[in-house]
Design an enzyme around this catalytic site. Structure first.
Site, PDB file in Angstrom:
ATOM      1  N   ASN A   9     -16.065  12.424  30.084  1.00 18.83           N
ATOM      2  CA  ASN A   9     -16.865  11.992  28.943  1.00 18.83           C
ATOM      3  C   ASN A   9     -16.092  12.343  27.676  1.00 18.83           C
ATOM      4  O   ASN A   9     -16.055  13.496  27.261  1.00 18.83           O
ATOM      5  CB  ASN A   9     -18.227  12.689  28.954  1.00 18.83           C
ATOM      6  CG  ASN A   9     -19.058  12.379  27.721  1.00 18.83           C
ATOM      7  OD1 ASN A   9     -18.775  11.433  26.991  1.00 18.83           O
ATOM      8  ND2 ASN A   9     -20.083  13.174  27.488  1.00 18.83           N
ATOM      9  N   LYS A  11     -16.742  11.637  24.671  1.00 23.77           N
ATOM     10  CA  LYS A  11     -17.581  11.827  23.491  1.00 23.77           C
ATOM     11  C   LYS A  11     -16.966  11.054  22.311  1.00 23.77           C
ATOM     12  O   LYS A  11     -16.444   9.963  22.513  1.00 23.77           O
ATOM     13  CB  LYS A  11     -17.773  13.311  23.206  1.00 23.77           C
ATOM     14  CG  LYS A  11     -18.321  14.051  24.438  1.00 23.77           C
ATOM     15  CD  LYS A  11     -18.733  15.461  24.158  1.00 23.77           C
ATOM     16  CE  LYS A  11     -19.268  16.111  25.435  1.00 23.77           C
ATOM     17  NZ  LYS A  11     -19.816  17.452  25.196  1.00 23.77           N
ATOM     18  N   HIS A  95     -27.738  11.968  27.772  1.00 21.48           N
ATOM     19  CA  HIS A  95     -26.970  13.182  27.526  1.00 21.48           C
ATOM     20  C   HIS A  95     -27.687  14.036  26.485  1.00 21.48           C
ATOM     21  O   HIS A  95     -28.327  13.521  25.563  1.00 21.48           O
ATOM     22  CB  HIS A  95     -25.568  12.827  27.038  1.00 21.48           C
ATOM     23  CG  HIS A  95     -24.613  13.968  27.049  1.00 21.48           C
ATOM     24  ND1 HIS A  95     -24.602  14.939  26.060  1.00 21.48           N
ATOM     25  CD2 HIS A  95     -23.631  14.320  27.925  1.00 21.48           C
ATOM     26  CE1 HIS A  95     -23.661  15.815  26.329  1.00 21.48           C
ATOM     27  NE2 HIS A  95     -23.054  15.473  27.448  1.00 21.48           N
ATOM     28  N   GLU A  97     -26.705  15.637  23.997  1.00 17.85           N
ATOM     29  CA  GLU A  97     -26.313  15.379  22.611  1.00 17.85           C
ATOM     30  C   GLU A  97     -27.023  14.161  22.055  1.00 17.85           C
ATOM     31  O   GLU A  97     -27.350  14.112  20.859  1.00 17.85           O
ATOM     32  CB  GLU A  97     -24.790  15.233  22.531  1.00 17.85           C
ATOM     33  CG  GLU A  97     -24.074  16.544  22.803  1.00 17.85           C
ATOM     34  CD  GLU A  97     -22.627  16.403  23.207  1.00 17.85           C
ATOM     35  OE1 GLU A  97     -21.985  17.439  23.478  1.00 17.85           O
ATOM     36  OE2 GLU A  97     -22.133  15.249  23.267  1.00 17.85           O
ATOM     37  N   GLU A 167     -26.476  19.308  33.389  1.00 19.33           N
ATOM     38  CA  GLU A 167     -25.647  19.851  32.317  1.00 19.33           C
ATOM     39  C   GLU A 167     -26.462  20.840  31.494  1.00 19.33           C
ATOM     40  O   GLU A 167     -27.166  20.442  30.558  1.00 19.33           O
ATOM     41  CB  GLU A 167     -25.157  18.719  31.406  1.00 19.33           C
ATOM     42  CG  GLU A 167     -24.095  17.841  32.015  1.00 19.33           C
ATOM     43  CD  GLU A 167     -23.265  17.165  30.936  1.00 19.33           C
ATOM     44  OE1 GLU A 167     -22.031  17.254  30.994  1.00 19.33           O
ATOM     45  OE2 GLU A 167     -23.857  16.572  30.020  1.00 19.33           O
ATOM     46  N   GLY A 173     -19.552  22.553  26.014  1.00 14.42           N
ATOM     47  CA  GLY A 173     -18.695  22.840  24.876  1.00 14.42           C
ATOM     48  C   GLY A 173     -18.453  24.309  24.608  1.00 14.42           C
ATOM     49  O   GLY A 173     -17.947  24.682  23.550  1.00 14.42           O
ATOM     50  N   SER A 212     -18.424  23.025  30.669  1.00 13.60           N
ATOM     51  CA  SER A 212     -17.265  23.927  30.696  1.00 13.60           C
ATOM     52  C   SER A 212     -16.607  24.000  32.065  1.00 13.60           C
ATOM     53  O   SER A 212     -16.200  25.077  32.524  1.00 13.60           O
ATOM     54  CB  SER A 212     -17.660  25.325  30.214  1.00 13.60           C
ATOM     55  OG  SER A 212     -18.095  25.274  28.863  1.00 13.60           O
TER      56      SER A 212
END
Length: 272
Positions: A9, A11, A95, A97, A167, A173, A212
């Site tokens: 991904n 992003k 997701h 985000e 996730e 991140g 991660s």
């Protein structure tokens, strides 16, 4: 046996020059790996370039989102058919985000999940809890609620050509990945919840871990019985990190096949 799947991904990263270098290295790094599946989900402007660079390779490509409607007056939106026009096979849905930064909900994520499925795309449906929710012992409630937005609206059959991704927000991140045992516990919860509706689909659906994942921890994560690969963010931007993660998935499938061929039923130890 479920094949491992590793999805990058990107992003909101990339450039025409950097993409070419990265994808050429990835293709070269995994071209002999046929026991696992690989894909990259890139920003919309780079899908055409990605199609050109990956056509004929064993790496698929997809998008990071889509609109739940086929067409119409939706300025700035991208429909599922637009993605399939450029050979996309996957689309990331829900997701964290997107949920947190763009206020997407369980209902809108479920609608986009179904739109992707109806267009012939493989939706990668994301679920996960925040650090506060984990500390409050709400992980199963949050993940279960997100999963139920699919099960209650479309039934377990909707997962027959889909991928799920756990996730945890607290791991994305950061340098704090879930331990293999922590991730396995939630993956098993997800699979058991689906099994209450349909045991066969529960055993077949692939559930990825994201948060991660690195070359250092990938093999241990992928050794867990209910972790079927990874949704890789930061590490997918570097071939030197992404390729070893892909190799770890491929190697785990090879080991599992040998183990099954030799007639052993017990799971392979995580440290193997």
């Amino acid at each position: 046996m479920r094949r491992k799947l590793v999805v990058g991904n990107w992003k909101m990263h990339g450039s025409i020059a950097a993409n070419r270098t990265l994808l050429e290295k990835v293709v070269a790094g995994v071209y002999t790996c046929y026991h696992a599946d690989f894909a990259v989900c890139v920003p919309y402007p780079y899908i055409a370039q990605t199609q050109i660079l990956l056509t004929g390779s064993n790496v698929c490509w997809g998008a990071q989102n889509l609109c739940s409607t086929r067409d119409g007056a939706s300025t700035g939106a991208v429909s599922p058919a637009m993605l399939t026009d450029f050979g996309c096979t996957h689309a990331i849905i829900g997701h964290s985000e997107r949920r947190n930064l763009f206020h997407e909900t369980d209902d809108t994520a479920a609608a986009r999940f179904n739109a992707a499925r109806e267009a012939g795309l493989v939706p990668i449906f994301c679920m996960g809890e925040s650090a506060e929710e984990r500390e409050s012992d709400w992980t199963e409630y949050i993940v279960g609620r997100q999963l139920d937005s699919i099960l209650r609206r479309f039934g377990p059959q909707a997962l027959s050509n889909a991928v799920l991704a756990y996730e945890p927000l607290w791991a994305i991140g950061s340098d704090k990945a879930a331990t293999p045992e922590q991730a396995q516990e939630v993956h098993a919860f997800i699979r058991n919840r689906i099994a209450r509706c349909d045991a066969k689909i529960a055993q077949e659906v692939r559930i990825l871990y994201g948060g991660s994942v690195t070359p250092a921890n990938a093999a241990q994560l992928f050794a867990m019985p209910d972790i079927d690969g990874g949704l890789i963010g930061r590490a997918s931007l570097s071939a030197e990190e992404f390729v070893p993660i892909c190799l770890a998935a491929n190697d785990r499938c090879v080991r599992s096949n040998i183990h099954r061929f030799e007639g052993h039923d017990a799971p392979i130890a995580a440290s193997a």
